[in-house]
Structure formats: C-alpha cells, structure tokens
Write a protein that holds these residues in place. Structure first.
Motif, PDB file in Angstrom:
ATOM      1  N   MET A 142     -60.257   3.483  55.847  1.00 47.48           N
ATOM      2  CA  MET A 142     -61.411   4.369  55.685  1.00 47.48           C
ATOM      3  C   MET A 142     -61.024   5.635  54.918  1.00 47.48           C
ATOM      4  SD  MET A 142     -63.975   2.812  56.839  1.00 47.48           S
ATOM      5  CE  MET A 142     -65.202   4.067  56.971  1.00 47.48           C
ATOM      6  N   GLN A 143     -59.834   6.157  55.201  1.00 47.24           N
ATOM      7  CA  GLN A 143     -59.382   7.347  54.486  1.00 47.24           C
ATOM      8  C   GLN A 143     -59.198   7.040  53.000  1.00 47.24           C
ATOM      9  OE1 GLN A 143     -55.925   8.355  56.858  1.00 47.24           O
ATOM     10  NE2 GLN A 143     -57.034   9.955  57.951  1.00 47.24           N
ATOM     11  N   GLU A 144     -58.645   5.873  52.700  1.00 45.03           N
ATOM     12  CA  GLU A 144     -58.460   5.471  51.310  1.00 45.03           C
ATOM     13  C   GLU A 144     -59.809   5.300  50.624  1.00 45.03           C
ATOM     14  OE1 GLU A 144     -56.803   4.471  47.708  1.00 45.03           O
ATOM     15  OE2 GLU A 144     -55.820   5.345  49.440  1.00 45.03           O
ATOM     16  N   ALA A 145     -60.749   4.686  51.308  1.00 52.87           N
ATOM     17  CA  ALA A 145     -62.085   4.502  50.734  1.00 52.87           C
ATOM     18  C   ALA A 145     -62.746   5.859  50.484  1.00 52.87           C
ATOM     19  CB  ALA A 145     -62.956   3.654  51.671  1.00 52.87           C
ATOM     20  N   GLY A 146     -62.577   6.783  51.400  1.00 53.53           N
ATOM     21  CA  GLY A 146     -63.133   8.124  51.228  1.00 53.53           C
ATOM     22  C   GLY A 146     -62.522   8.835  50.036  1.00 53.53           C
ATOM     23  N   SER A 147     -61.220   8.699  49.876  1.00 49.45           N
ATOM     24  CA  SER A 147     -60.552   9.315  48.726  1.00 49.45           C
ATOM     25  C   SER A 147     -61.058   8.719  47.418  1.00 49.45           C
ATOM     26  CB  SER A 147     -59.033   9.115  48.837  1.00 49.45           C
ATOM     27  OG  SER A 147     -58.529   9.803  49.951  1.00 49.45           O
ATOM     28  N   GLN A 148     -61.243   7.421  47.398  1.00 51.74           N
ATOM     29  CA  GLN A 148     -61.752   6.760  46.190  1.00 51.74           C
ATOM     30  C   GLN A 148     -63.175   7.230  45.874  1.00 51.74           C
ATOM     31  OE1 GLN A 148     -61.332   2.537  46.798  1.00 51.74           O
ATOM     32  NE2 GLN A 148     -59.108   2.597  46.637  1.00 51.74           N
ATOM     33  N   MET A 149     -63.994   7.382  46.901  1.00 57.88           N
ATOM     34  CA  MET A 149     -65.372   7.849  46.684  1.00 57.88           C
ATOM     35  C   MET A 149     -65.376   9.278  46.146  1.00 57.88           C
ATOM     36  SD  MET A 149     -67.315   6.218  49.996  1.00 57.88           S
ATOM     37  CE  MET A 149     -68.805   7.128  49.715  1.00 57.88           C
ATOM     38  N   GLN A 150     -64.501  10.128  46.670  1.00 57.74           N
ATOM     39  CA  GLN A 150     -64.418  11.501  46.186  1.00 57.74           C
ATOM     40  C   GLN A 150     -64.008  11.535  44.718  1.00 57.74           C
ATOM     41  OE1 GLN A 150     -61.676  13.341  48.957  1.00 57.74           O
ATOM     42  NE2 GLN A 150     -63.338  14.398  50.018  1.00 57.74           N
ATOM     43  N   ALA A 151     -63.041  10.706  44.370  1.00 57.00           N
ATOM     44  CA  ALA A 151     -62.578  10.669  42.983  1.00 57.00           C
ATOM     45  C   ALA A 151     -63.697  10.191  42.052  1.00 57.00           C
ATOM     46  CB  ALA A 151     -61.354   9.758  42.853  1.00 57.00           C
ATOM     47  N   LYS A 152     -64.435   9.196  42.486  1.00 53.18           N
ATOM     48  CA  LYS A 152     -65.551   8.692  41.673  1.00 53.18           C
ATOM     49  C   LYS A 152     -66.638   9.756  41.533  1.00 53.18           C
ATOM     50  CE  LYS A 152     -64.850   3.794  42.543  1.00 53.18           C
ATOM     51  NZ  LYS A 152     -65.380   2.566  43.131  1.00 53.18           N
ATOM     52  N   ALA A 153     -66.916  10.476  42.615  1.00 55.29           N
ATOM     53  CA  ALA A 153     -67.931  11.530  42.562  1.00 55.29           C
ATOM     54  C   ALA A 153     -67.500  12.645  41.616  1.00 55.29           C
ATOM     55  CB  ALA A 153     -68.185  12.084  43.961  1.00 55.29           C
ATOM     56  N   ARG A 154     -66.223  12.998  41.667  1.00 58.06           N
ATOM     57  CA  ARG A 154     -65.715  14.020  40.744  1.00 58.06           C
ATOM     58  C   ARG A 154     -65.857  13.548  39.296  1.00 58.06           C
ATOM     59  NH1 ARG A 154     -60.990  14.167  43.858  1.00 58.06           N
ATOM     60  NH2 ARG A 154     -61.312  15.538  45.613  1.00 58.06           N
ATOM     61  N   GLY A 155     -65.511  12.283  39.063  1.00 56.48           N
ATOM     62  CA  GLY A 155     -65.627  11.728  37.722  1.00 56.48           C
ATOM     63  C   GLY A 155     -67.060  11.729  37.234  1.00 56.48           C
ATOM     64  N   ALA A 156     -67.986  11.378  38.113  1.00 51.65           N
ATOM     65  CA  ALA A 156     -69.399  11.362  37.742  1.00 51.65           C
ATOM     66  C   ALA A 156     -69.891  12.778  37.454  1.00 51.65           C
ATOM     67  CB  ALA A 156     -70.228  10.734  38.863  1.00 51.65           C
ATOM     68  N   ALA A 157     -69.468  13.742  38.268  1.00 48.25           N
ATOM     69  CA  ALA A 157     -69.885  15.132  38.050  1.00 48.25           C
ATOM     70  C   ALA A 157     -69.333  15.650  36.708  1.00 48.25           C
ATOM     71  CB  ALA A 157     -69.399  16.009  39.196  1.00 48.25           C
ATOM     72  N   ASP A 158     -68.071  15.298  36.435  1.00 41.47           N
ATOM     73  CA  ASP A 158     -67.487  15.720  35.153  1.00 41.47           C
ATOM     74  C   ASP A 158     -68.221  15.075  33.969  1.00 41.47           C
ATOM     75  OD1 ASP A 158     -65.660  17.316  36.442  1.00 41.47           O
ATOM     76  OD2 ASP A 158     -64.010  15.870  36.314  1.00 41.47           O
ATOM     77  N   ALA A 159     -68.613  13.819  34.132  1.00 38.93           N
ATOM     78  CA  ALA A 159     -69.333  13.122  33.074  1.00 38.93           C
ATOM     79  C   ALA A 159     -70.673  13.814  32.800  1.00 38.93           C
ATOM     80  CB  ALA A 159     -69.545  11.664  33.423  1.00 38.93           C
ATOM     81  N   VAL A 160     -71.351  14.218  33.863  1.00 44.31           N
ATOM     82  CA  VAL A 160     -72.638  14.910  33.701  1.00 44.31           C
ATOM     83  C   VAL A 160     -72.413  16.257  33.026  1.00 44.31           C
ATOM     84  CG1 VAL A 160     -74.523  16.034  34.954  1.00 44.31           C
ATOM     85  CG2 VAL A 160     -73.779  13.740  35.626  1.00 44.31           C
ATOM     86  N   LYS A 161     -71.382  16.967  33.457  1.00 40.07           N
ATOM     87  CA  LYS A 161     -71.094  18.273  32.821  1.00 40.07           C
ATOM     88  C   LYS A 161     -70.781  18.099  31.329  1.00 40.07           C
ATOM     89  CE  LYS A 161     -69.285  20.563  36.951  1.00 40.07           C
ATOM     90  NZ  LYS A 161     -68.063  21.073  37.596  1.00 40.07           N
ATOM     91  N   ASP A 162     -69.996  17.069  31.020  1.00 45.23           N
ATOM     92  CA  ASP A 162     -69.676  16.810  29.606  1.00 45.23           C
ATOM     93  C   ASP A 162     -70.942  16.478  28.823  1.00 45.23           C
ATOM     94  OD1 ASP A 162     -66.987  17.251  30.045  1.00 45.23           O
ATOM     95  OD2 ASP A 162     -66.453  15.127  30.134  1.00 45.23           O
ATOM     96  N   ALA A 163     -71.795  15.646  29.391  1.00 45.37           N
ATOM     97  CA  ALA A 163     -73.018  15.206  28.684  1.00 45.37           C
ATOM     98  C   ALA A 163     -73.990  16.346  28.486  1.00 45.37           C
ATOM     99  CB  ALA A 163     -73.680  14.083  29.470  1.00 45.37           C
ATOM    100  N   THR A 164     -74.010  17.297  29.395  1.00 48.03           N
ATOM    101  CA  THR A 164     -74.962  18.408  29.297  1.00 48.03           C
ATOM    102  C   THR A 164     -74.328  19.643  28.672  1.00 48.03           C
ATOM    103  OG1 THR A 164     -74.438  19.138  31.538  1.00 48.03           O
ATOM    104  CG2 THR A 164     -76.305  17.623  31.283  1.00 48.03           C
ATOM    105  N   GLY A 165     -73.048  19.561  28.374  1.00 49.93           N
ATOM    106  CA  GLY A 165     -72.361  20.684  27.762  1.00 49.93           C
ATOM    107  C   GLY A 165     -72.095  21.832  28.704  1.00 49.93           C
ATOM    108  N   MET A 166     -72.034  21.567  29.984  1.00 47.73           N
ATOM    109  CA  MET A 166     -71.826  22.633  30.985  1.00 47.73           C
ATOM    110  C   MET A 166     -70.358  22.926  31.216  1.00 47.73           C
ATOM    111  SD  MET A 166     -74.698  21.588  33.802  1.00 47.73           S
ATOM    112  CE  MET A 166     -74.384  23.002  34.826  1.00 47.73           C
ATOM    113  N   LYS A 167     -69.481  22.232  30.574  1.00 51.26           N
ATOM    114  CA  LYS A 167     -68.053  22.429  30.820  1.00 51.26           C
ATOM    115  C   LYS A 167     -67.486  23.484  29.933  1.00 51.26           C
ATOM    116  CE  LYS A 167     -64.861  19.231  32.771  1.00 51.26           C
ATOM    117  NZ  LYS A 167     -64.119  18.024  32.691  1.00 51.26           N
TER     118      LYS A 167
END
Length: 65
Positions: free
Chosen positions: A40-65
């Motif tokens: 469960m801890q490993e799954a949680g870490s993977q979900m956090q990493a994916k969420a960070r990646g998705a947030a970064d992708a949105v920031k890149d796409a919207t130019g917020m970075k």
C-alpha cells in the motif's frame, strides 16, 4: 504409566502443539499484514509521483511554470 497419566501426558502434548500452531499462524498473519502495508505504501508513492507528473504537465501546458 497408567491410563490417567497417559491421557494427561497426551493432553499436554496436544496443548503444546496447538499453541505452536497458533503461534505459527499469528506469525504468518503478521507477515501478511506487513507485506500488505508495504504494498500500500508503494502504491501510494506511485500515485503521488503520477499526480506530481500530471500537475507538472498541466503547468507546462498552461505556461505556469
């Protein structure tokens, strides 16, 4: 050894075996719980990493970075 002593001996022996089996079962359950916790801890870490990646992708796409 008379019948009463023999029965008492066998009862004590059975009790000892039952305690050992219960201890083994408890250890197996503990190991399974620990393994599930790690999974469960490993799954949680993977979900956090994916969420960070998705947030970064949105920031890149919207130019917020």
């Amino acid at each position: 050894m008379n019948n009463s002593e023999s029965a008492s001996y066998h009862a004590g022996e059975a009790k000892g075996q039952a305690k050992e089996k219960a201890g083994n079962m408890a250890e197996k359950a503990s190991n399974a719980a620990h393994s599930a916790k790690e999974s469960m801890q490993e799954a949680g870490s993977q979900m956090q990493a994916k969420a960070r990646g998705a947030a970064d992708a949105v920031k890149d796409a919207t130019g917020m970075k």
